[in-house]
Scaffold this active site. Structure first.
Site, PDB file in Angstrom:
ATOM      1  CE  LYS A 116      65.943  96.006 -39.159  1.00  0.00           C
ATOM      2  NZ  LYS A 116      67.341  96.069 -39.602  1.00  0.00           N
ATOM      3  CD  GLN A 155      70.323  94.636 -37.807  1.00  0.00           C
ATOM      4  OE1 GLN A 155      69.462  94.445 -38.666  1.00  0.00           O
ATOM      5  NE2 GLN A 155      70.457  95.804 -37.221  1.00  0.00           N
ATOM      6  CG  ASP A 203      69.152  96.474 -44.940  1.00  0.00           C
ATOM      7  OD1 ASP A 203      68.311  97.252 -44.449  1.00  0.00           O
ATOM      8  OD2 ASP A 203      69.771  95.626 -44.279  1.00  0.00           O
TER       9      ASP A 203
HETATM   10  N1  GUN Z   1      72.348  98.275 -38.530  1.00  0.00           N
HETATM   11  C1  GUN Z   1      71.866  99.485 -38.221  1.00  0.00           C
HETATM   12  N2  GUN Z   1      70.870  99.855 -39.075  1.00  0.00           N
HETATM   13  C2  GUN Z   1      70.739  98.831 -39.952  1.00  0.00           C
HETATM   14  C3  GUN Z   1      69.887  98.619 -41.077  1.00  0.00           C
HETATM   15  O1  GUN Z   1      69.049  99.457 -41.465  1.00  0.00           O
HETATM   16  N3  GUN Z   1      70.065  97.423 -41.722  1.00  0.00           N
HETATM   17  C4  GUN Z   1      71.000  96.502 -41.337  1.00  0.00           C
HETATM   18  N4  GUN Z   1      71.099  95.382 -42.053  1.00  0.00           N
HETATM   19  N5  GUN Z   1      71.807  96.684 -40.312  1.00  0.00           N
HETATM   20  C5  GUN Z   1      71.677  97.852 -39.617  1.00  0.00           C
END
Ligand code: GUN
Length: 293
Positions: free
Chosen positions: A52, A96, A119
């Site tokens: 990311k 995350q 998100d």
């Molecule tokens: N863990 C697995 N997929 C995601 C996501 O799209 N965003 C976040 N913040 N954590 C995750």
């Protein structure tokens, strides 16, 4: 059978976003800025967050990574979220997941300002998504919808089976596909661990979204000829074939399912890169204040 190239589509989307960022900067607007909070040292989470941050670099965004040890207190993590909420330079941020068990995930997510929740996990964004109001749509379902669109895959009137009811993927996916919108209008069946005779559902599906986190769960005999199969699974398994010692395994037994499909996503290189492109797109929307003014 056509392979859905998520990596290619993700890079195309990122190129478009990079162009927009250049235009913003040329017009002396603010450079978009995404922050990520990472707790602990889970290998998978570290890899996703690194990807990311790298995507931010690719498109010309600023990025900030905030790391906490896995023993961080809930209070300290909440303070980190509040600091980002109050920081005017940060347009959007993510925490995350998963978080360590001693931390209340809901409490953390509900503390994120909905206007910075790129998100799309905050109850306000989830609720607005359900009601067709402007919102951040969570990145993986948003990425999948965009893939279906790019490959001109018809959803209207089709029977879609979603496997898995997680808050991050299965549940929002089932809602998006059932909406009365151009990329919806599916008849959706949401299957989960208590579903009886699962195979009877999957065998009738025109589109299968497999989001269980169970490597190679979906086998050829569970899929009808000509189905579209979207594999959301990304389980890290040990491997002697890669330098890292790990490789990603999807939820679909690809070699035997692919020949039956009209379209299928590979793992890696399918849904994963689209999650990142969608997060970047949401961050651009946040910087431009297009959802919340
Ligand atoms: N863990 C697995 N997929 C995601 C996501 O799209 N965003 C976040 N913040 N954590 C995750």
């Amino acid at each position: 059978m056509q392979l859905i190239d998520g990596k290619k589509i993700s890079l195309l989307l990122q190129e478009q976003i990079a162009k927009e960022v250049k235009e913003l900067i040329a017009a002396e607007k603010k450079q978009p800025h995404l922050a990520a909070i990472l707790v602990g040292n889970d290998g998978g989470s570290e890899t996703y967050v690194a990807a990311k941050i790298k995507a931010c670099e690719n498109v010309g965004f600023k990025s900030t990574l905030i790391k906490h040890p896995d023993y961080v207190t809930e209070e300290k993590l909440l303070q980190s979220v509040i600091d980002l909420n109050n920081n005017p330079d940060i347009d959007g941020f993510i925490v995350q997941l998963p978080l360590p068990r001693h931390i209340n995930e809901h409490k953390i997510i509900e503390t994120i300002l909905p206007s910075k929740d790129v998100d799309g996990f905050h109850p306000i964004n989830v609720g607005r998504m359900v009601l067709n109001l402007p919102c951040y749509v969570s990145a993986t379902p948003f990425g999948i919808v965009q893939l279906l669109e790019k490959y001109n895959i018809e959803t209207k009137g089709k029977h879609c089976v979603v496997l898995g009811r997680s808050h991050i993927v299965g549940s929002p996916m089932s809602i998006l596909l059932a909406k009365n919108t151009a990329l919806g209008n599916c008849t959706v069946t949401l299957c989960h661990s208590k579903t009886e005779n699962l195979i009877e559902h999957t065998r009738k599906a025109d589109i299968i979204i497999c989001a269980l986190g169970s490597p190679e769960f979906l086998k050829a005999d569970m899929v009808k000829d000509g189905a579209v199969v979207i594999d959301v699974g990304t389980t890290r398994v040990e491997s002697t074939e890669t330098k890292s010692g790990f490789k990603l395994k999807g939820d679909v037994k690809f070699d035997e399912v692919a020949p039956k499909c009209s379209f299928i996503t590979p793992v890696p290189g399918g849904v994963g890169p689209m999650t990142i492109a969608s997060l970047i797109k949401n961050t651009l929307l946040a910087a431009k204040k297009e959802i919340y003014r």
